[in-house]
Design a protein around this motif. Structure first.
Motif, PDB file in Angstrom:
ATOM      1  N   ARG A  22      -2.444  23.625   1.025  1.00  0.00           N
ATOM      2  CA  ARG A  22      -1.223  23.910   0.279  1.00  0.00           C
ATOM      3  C   ARG A  22      -1.204  25.347  -0.196  1.00  0.00           C
ATOM      4  NH1 ARG A  22       1.143  19.232  -2.029  1.00  0.00           N
ATOM      5  NH2 ARG A  22       2.723  20.680  -2.802  1.00  0.00           N
ATOM      6  N   ASP A  23      -0.003  25.827  -0.550  1.00  0.00           N
ATOM      7  CA  ASP A  23       0.126  27.169  -1.101  1.00  0.00           C
ATOM      8  C   ASP A  23      -0.335  27.187  -2.557  1.00  0.00           C
ATOM      9  OD1 ASP A  23       1.249  27.824   1.324  1.00  0.00           O
ATOM     10  OD2 ASP A  23       3.310  27.774   0.592  1.00  0.00           O
ATOM     11  N   SER A  24      -0.592  28.397  -3.055  1.00  0.00           N
ATOM     12  CA  SER A  24      -0.927  28.592  -4.458  1.00  0.00           C
ATOM     13  C   SER A  24      -0.188  29.838  -4.942  1.00  0.00           C
ATOM     14  CB  SER A  24      -2.439  28.771  -4.636  1.00  0.00           C
ATOM     15  OG  SER A  24      -2.844  30.047  -4.158  1.00  0.00           O
ATOM     16  N   TRP A  29       8.448  22.915   4.650  1.00  0.00           N
ATOM     17  CA  TRP A  29       7.172  23.142   3.969  1.00  0.00           C
ATOM     18  C   TRP A  29       7.351  24.079   2.770  1.00  0.00           C
ATOM     19  CZ3 TRP A  29       2.942  20.647   3.558  1.00  0.00           C
ATOM     20  CH2 TRP A  29       1.771  21.258   3.086  1.00  0.00           C
ATOM     21  N   ASN A  77       6.434  23.258  -1.204  1.00  0.00           N
ATOM     22  CA  ASN A  77       5.557  24.138  -1.982  1.00  0.00           C
ATOM     23  C   ASN A  77       6.320  25.101  -2.891  1.00  0.00           C
ATOM     24  OD1 ASN A  77       2.504  23.957  -0.812  1.00  0.00           O
ATOM     25  ND2 ASN A  77       3.987  23.570   0.818  1.00  0.00           N
ATOM     26  N   GLN A  86       4.831  26.436  -6.222  1.00  0.00           N
ATOM     27  CA  GLN A  86       3.480  26.979  -6.285  1.00  0.00           C
ATOM     28  C   GLN A  86       3.226  28.074  -5.257  1.00  0.00           C
ATOM     29  OE1 GLN A  86       1.940  22.997  -5.637  1.00  0.00           O
ATOM     30  NE2 GLN A  86       1.006  23.647  -3.699  1.00  0.00           N
ATOM     31  N   ARG A  87       4.297  28.634  -4.684  1.00  0.00           N
ATOM     32  CA  ARG A  87       4.126  29.725  -3.712  1.00  0.00           C
ATOM     33  C   ARG A  87       3.962  31.059  -4.431  1.00  0.00           C
ATOM     34  NH1 ARG A  87       7.558  29.776   1.515  1.00  0.00           N
ATOM     35  NH2 ARG A  87       5.610  29.276   2.547  1.00  0.00           N
TER      36      ARG A  87
END
Length: 207
Positions: free
Chosen positions: A27-29, A93, A97, A100-101
């Motif tokens: 996943r992205d952060s 996608w 996300n 939280q990108r």
């Protein structure tokens, strides 16, 4: 014993002073894009590069062994169809996300970056989608790497054909220009501004 203990203490001190290299997650952060976002980004880059490579090779050299090989690797319509699917997956996608990108930078630069990304997505959707619509309107067969998705038919639907005939070429070159600008700005961020914008897509969490 004293020397060995001192060496061990120094080694432990060095290890503690260096940031740990943690792997990128799926996943992205807020600081980095995850594995799936990266894979979709570079897959899009590869497809767009191949699309323009085939196009420019045909325009520059005409039909020869090289251009025929390139066309067999990346048929224009098949690559466009793949780009449409990949872009739809990327949008889905990104939505998953969205909270939280990595954020865009503040100010005018961030707004311009957001506008460029929106334009990228719009072109990557419009160009293949309307090309498929034009092919359908002309009654041409729709094929994906030789696999026939829809057979030929006798029809001529003007409203499906006209927009793509008018805009497909200019918007394709707009996409090409944006790609070149995107690469240039990534290099500016890396080598001139020396920030971590490029590291979001290619670096590690500690990079």
């Amino acid at each position: 014993m004293g020397k060995s203990a001192a060496n061990s203490t120094a080694l432990n001190s060095d290890l503690l002073s260096k940031p740990a290299q943690t792997s990128i997650g799926w996943r992205d952060s807020p600081s980095h894009y995850g594995r799936i976002s990266r894979a979709l980004h570079w897959l899009t880059a590869a497809l767009v590069t191949l699309q323009f490579t085939v196009l420019l090779a045909w325009r520059g050299m005409g039909e020869n062994a090289i251009t025929l090989l390139l066309a067999s690797i990346g048929p224009h319509g098949s690559l466009g169809f793949m780009l449409l699917i990949v872009t739809l997956v990327r949008l889905g996608w990104a939505w998953v996300n969205r909270k939280q990108r990595p954020p865009h930078p503040p100010g005018l630069g961030g707004r311009l970056a957001r506008l460029v990304h929106i334009t990228f997505y719009a072109l990557l959707l419009w160009l293949p989608a309307f090309a498929i619509l034009r092919q359908y309107g002309r009654g041409g067969a729709l094929r994906f790497y030789g696999m026939e998705l829809r057979p030929e038919a006798e029809r001529n639907i003007t409203w499906m054909i006209a927009p793509t005939d008018l805009l497909h070429g200019p918007l394709s070159w707009l996409l090409c220009g944006l790609v070149i600008g995107h690469i240039a700005m990534a290099l500016v961020h890396r080598f001139w501004l020396k920030d971590k914008v490029l590291a979001r897509m290619i670096g590690s969490r500690s990079g």
